[in-house]
Design an enzyme around this catalytic site. Structure first.
Site, PDB file in Angstrom:
ATOM      1  N   ASN A  16       0.837  -1.214   0.000  1.00  0.00           N
ATOM      2  CA  ASN A  16       0.000   0.000   0.000  1.00  0.00           C
ATOM      3  C   ASN A  16       0.865   1.255   0.000  1.00  0.00           C
ATOM      4  OD1 ASN A  16      -2.994  -0.574   0.121  1.00  0.00           O
ATOM      5  ND2 ASN A  16      -2.188  -2.047   1.590  1.00  0.00           N
ATOM      6  N   HIS A 111      -7.890  -1.081   5.951  1.00  0.00           N
ATOM      7  CA  HIS A 111      -8.186  -2.327   6.667  1.00  0.00           C
ATOM      8  C   HIS A 111      -8.788  -3.331   5.681  1.00  0.00           C
ATOM      9  CE1 HIS A 111      -9.043  -4.772  10.174  1.00  0.00           C
ATOM     10  NE2 HIS A 111     -10.218  -5.038   9.635  1.00  0.00           N
TER      11      HIS A 111
HETATM   12  C1  GAR Z   1      -3.096  -4.698   4.149  1.00  0.00           C
HETATM   13  O1  GAR Z   1      -3.954  -5.667   3.611  1.00  0.00           O
HETATM   14  C2  GAR Z   1      -3.816  -3.873   5.184  1.00  0.00           C
HETATM   15  O2  GAR Z   1      -5.164  -3.680   4.897  1.00  0.00           O
HETATM   16  C3  GAR Z   1      -3.624  -4.700   6.429  1.00  0.00           C
HETATM   17  O3  GAR Z   1      -2.303  -5.175   6.333  1.00  0.00           O
HETATM   18  C4  GAR Z   1      -1.965  -5.325   4.968  1.00  0.00           C
HETATM   19  C5  GAR Z   1      -0.637  -4.631   4.725  1.00  0.00           C
HETATM   20  O4  GAR Z   1      -0.160  -4.894   3.449  1.00  0.00           O
HETATM   21  N1  GAR Z   1      -3.863  -3.951   7.605  1.00  0.00           N
HETATM   22  C6  GAR Z   1      -4.441  -4.443   8.690  1.00  0.00           C
HETATM   23  O5  GAR Z   1      -4.784  -5.595   8.811  1.00  0.00           O
HETATM   24  C7  GAR Z   1      -4.637  -3.430   9.814  1.00  0.00           C
HETATM   25  N2  GAR Z   1      -5.524  -3.938  10.792  1.00  0.00           N
HETATM   26  P1  GAR Z   1       1.040  -4.038   2.840  1.00  0.00           P
HETATM   27  O6  GAR Z   1       2.152  -4.014   3.907  1.00  0.00           O
HETATM   28  O7  GAR Z   1       1.461  -4.813   1.634  1.00  0.00           O
HETATM   29  O8  GAR Z   1       0.522  -2.668   2.527  1.00  0.00           O
END
Ligand code: GAR
Length: 194
Positions: A16, A111
């Site tokens: 992200n 999220h």
């Molecule tokens: C994402 O899917 C985000 O929505 C989640 O962690 C992942 C991070 O991915 N966040 C949560 O679960 C927060 N409660 P990334 O490091 O590849 O962006």
């Protein structure tokens, strides 16, 4: 065009973060990533920041006795980089009420569920276990209550027969990469540029 300075907090892969960096590269996008902070030194997202010459700092929560002291260290770093909006991007630490209050209305989280369903750290696993037919992701403003602040954008997607946590989370990630930059744009357009 003067862009809002964004601080991104991560704990892991940072896909992200990458979506926000890629959006920032466009001349007409209203934000640019000024600093990335990770609470884990092995977070791959740190490399993504460094590849784009974005300052990337490790602030390890284990080096601080209290949540507030850890948050104060992040606050100092954000101020040092004149950050105006903070984006949580896979940042897996709870924030203190003091930090949340300081950034009220300027603190975003992504999220991997259709909030208010499936709050918490294992949203994708919990959605599959519940047998839900529809999943997705949510960008919301952060408040003191976990995963509960005002929603800016959501994307829905079907849970497919045979989906595993991995396959479902992969498709959720794709949707996240679309809506996070868009939600940040919406927030920037509401905030007067200093
Ligand atoms: C994402 O899917 C985000 O929505 C989640 O962690 C992942 C991070 O991915 N966040 C949560 O679960 C927060 N409660 P990334 O490091 O590849 O962006």
């Amino acid at each position: 065009m003067a862009k809002h300075k964004i601080g991104v907090l991560i704990s892991g892969g940072g896909s992200n973060l990458q979506a926000l960096i890629d959006a920032s590269a466009k001349a007409d996008y209203p934000a640019s990533v000024a600093v990335v902070i990770s609470n884990r030194e092995d977070a791959y997202g740190l490399n993504r920041a460094r590849e784009h010459d974005i300052p990337a700092h490790i602030i390890n929560h284990k080096d601080y006795n209290t949540r507030e002291a850890f948050d104060d260290a992040m606050q100092d770093m954000l101020e040092r980089h004149n950050v105006e909006i903070v984006c949580l991007a896979g940042f897996m630490r709870l924030l203190s009420p003091k930090f949340v209050a300081r950034w009220q209305g300027r603190l975003l989280n992504i999220h991997p569920s259709l909030l208010p369903s499936f709050k918490g750290a294992h949203a994708v696993r919990d959605a599959l276990a519940a047998g839900t037919k529809e999943s997705g992701c949510t960008v919301h403003l952060v408040t003191d209550e976990l995963d509960s602040g005002p929603i800016l954008l959501q994307a829905k997607l079907p849970v497919l027969p045979g989906d595993t946590e991995e396959t479902l989370h992969f498709r959720i990630h794709e949707a996240e990469h679309r809506i996070y930059p868009e939600a940040l744009r919406i927030l920037c357009e509401k905030q007067p540029k200093k």
